[in-house]
Write a protein that holds these residues in place. Structure first.
Motif, mmCIF file in Angstrom:
data_model
loop_
_atom_site.group_PDB
_atom_site.id
_atom_site.type_symbol
_atom_site.label_atom_id
_atom_site.label_comp_id
_atom_site.label_asym_id
_atom_site.label_seq_id
_atom_site.Cartn_x
_atom_site.Cartn_y
_atom_site.Cartn_z
ATOM 1 N N LYS A 111 -13.086 23.477 -0.735
ATOM 2 C CA LYS A 111 -13.365 22.054 -0.856
ATOM 3 C C LYS A 111 -12.330 21.262 -0.073
ATOM 4 C CE LYS A 111 -14.571 20.266 -4.769
ATOM 5 N NZ LYS A 111 -14.595 19.827 -6.177
ATOM 6 N N ALA A 112 -12.778 20.157 0.497
ATOM 7 C CA ALA A 112 -11.877 19.226 1.170
ATOM 8 C C ALA A 112 -12.173 17.835 0.629
ATOM 9 C CB ALA A 112 -12.092 19.272 2.676
ATOM 10 N N ARG A 113 -11.127 17.100 0.300
ATOM 11 C CA ARG A 113 -11.286 15.753 -0.243
ATOM 12 C C ARG A 113 -10.374 14.812 0.535
ATOM 13 N NH1 ARG A 113 -9.464 15.403 -6.188
ATOM 14 N NH2 ARG A 113 -11.325 16.629 -6.457
ATOM 15 N N LEU A 114 -10.937 13.697 0.958
ATOM 16 C CA LEU A 114 -10.141 12.676 1.626
ATOM 17 C C LEU A 114 -9.607 11.724 0.566
ATOM 18 C CD1 LEU A 114 -9.221 11.475 4.362
ATOM 19 C CD2 LEU A 114 -11.247 10.015 4.247
ATOM 20 N N VAL A 115 -8.300 11.546 0.513
ATOM 21 C CA VAL A 115 -7.689 10.647 -0.463
ATOM 22 C C VAL A 115 -6.895 9.567 0.262
ATOM 23 C CG1 VAL A 115 -7.552 12.412 -2.260
ATOM 24 C CG2 VAL A 115 -5.616 12.063 -0.756
ATOM 25 N N ALA A 116 -6.852 8.398 -0.351
ATOM 26 C CA ALA A 116 -6.092 7.283 0.213
ATOM 27 C C ALA A 116 -4.640 7.382 -0.230
ATOM 28 C CB ALA A 116 -6.689 5.960 -0.249
ATOM 29 N N LYS A 117 -3.758 6.923 0.610
ATOM 30 C CA LYS A 117 -2.340 6.849 0.253
ATOM 31 C C LYS A 117 -2.095 5.485 -0.392
ATOM 32 C CE LYS A 117 -0.702 9.962 3.864
ATOM 33 N NZ LYS A 117 0.165 10.080 5.058
ATOM 34 N N GLY A 118 -2.557 5.363 -1.637
ATOM 35 C CA GLY A 118 -2.505 4.095 -2.353
ATOM 36 C C GLY A 118 -1.107 3.562 -2.575
ATOM 37 N N PHE A 119 -0.106 4.439 -2.518
ATOM 38 C CA PHE A 119 1.270 3.982 -2.709
ATOM 39 C C PHE A 119 1.694 3.006 -1.621
ATOM 40 C CE2 PHE A 119 1.413 7.992 -0.377
ATOM 41 C CZ PHE A 119 2.143 7.638 0.744
ATOM 42 N N SER A 120 0.956 2.978 -0.507
ATOM 43 C CA SER A 120 1.304 2.052 0.576
ATOM 44 C C SER A 120 0.610 0.696 0.424
ATOM 45 C CB SER A 120 0.946 2.668 1.932
ATOM 46 O OG SER A 120 -0.456 2.816 2.056
ATOM 47 N N GLN A 121 -0.250 0.550 -0.600
ATOM 48 C CA GLN A 121 -0.918 -0.728 -0.818
ATOM 49 C C GLN A 121 0.075 -1.756 -1.343
ATOM 50 O OE1 GLN A 121 -4.317 1.014 -3.208
ATOM 51 N NE2 GLN A 121 -5.375 -0.584 -2.054
ATOM 52 N N LYS A 122 -0.120 -3.001 -0.948
ATOM 53 C CA LYS A 122 0.773 -4.080 -1.358
ATOM 54 C C LYS A 122 0.051 -5.011 -2.333
ATOM 55 C CE LYS A 122 3.580 -4.242 2.880
ATOM 56 N NZ LYS A 122 3.673 -2.864 2.972
ATOM 57 N N TYR A 123 0.714 -5.268 -3.483
ATOM 58 C CA TYR A 123 0.151 -6.158 -4.496
ATOM 59 C C TYR A 123 -0.050 -7.550 -3.900
ATOM 60 C CZ TYR A 123 -0.366 -8.985 -8.657
ATOM 61 O OH TYR A 123 -0.840 -9.864 -9.586
ATOM 62 N N GLY A 124 -1.208 -8.139 -4.169
ATOM 63 C CA GLY A 124 -1.517 -9.475 -3.666
ATOM 64 C C GLY A 124 -2.159 -9.466 -2.293
ATOM 65 N N ILE A 125 -2.052 -8.353 -1.587
ATOM 66 C CA ILE A 125 -2.671 -8.232 -0.262
ATOM 67 C C ILE A 125 -3.838 -7.250 -0.334
ATOM 68 C CG2 ILE A 125 -2.324 -7.505 2.134
ATOM 69 C CD1 ILE A 125 0.634 -8.346 1.775
#
Length: 114
Positions: free
Chosen positions: A23-37
């Motif tokens: 199996k292969a799953r694409l995941v987002a690197k959510g730790f790079s998201q900025k609050y409010g943006i």
């Protein structure tokens, strides 16, 4: 602001130990998201254990039937309220191109509530 992504690879095995599938799953690197943006709130609808115990006690006392369920791919079914743009996945990079996400992806801050 572009969110990064990465591939997560998993091998699923049969009970006898042989390989069932890859199996292969694409995941987002959510730790790079900025609050409010990139997101305004995070929320995961999880019941408190005390509440679960009360409901189970009521069910036993009243003779109610209880059912349990699991929603497969629940993170992938939610629509996004915010506009989220992601860098092209590794192996698919193209200069000056990115992905606009229409659905929630594992790893995003807003995935649990989408």
């Amino acid at each position: 602001h572009l969110v990064g992504s990465k591939w997560v690879y998993t091998i699923k095995y049969k009970p006898d130990g042989s390989v069932e599938r890859y199996k292969a799953r694409l995941v987002a690197k959510g730790f790079s998201q900025k609050y409010g943006i990139d997101y305004l709130e995070t929320f995961a609808p999880v019941a408190k254990m005390k509440t679960v115990r009360v409901v189970m006690s009521l069910a036993v006392m009243k003779g109610w039937r209880m059912y349990q369920l699991d929603v497969k791919n629940v993170f992938l079914n939610g629509d996004l309220e915010e506009e989220v743009y992601m860098r092209m996945p590794p192996g698919y990079e193209e200069p000056k191109k990115c992905c606009k996400l229409k659905k929630a992806l594992y790893g995003l801050k807003q995935s649990p509530r989408a």
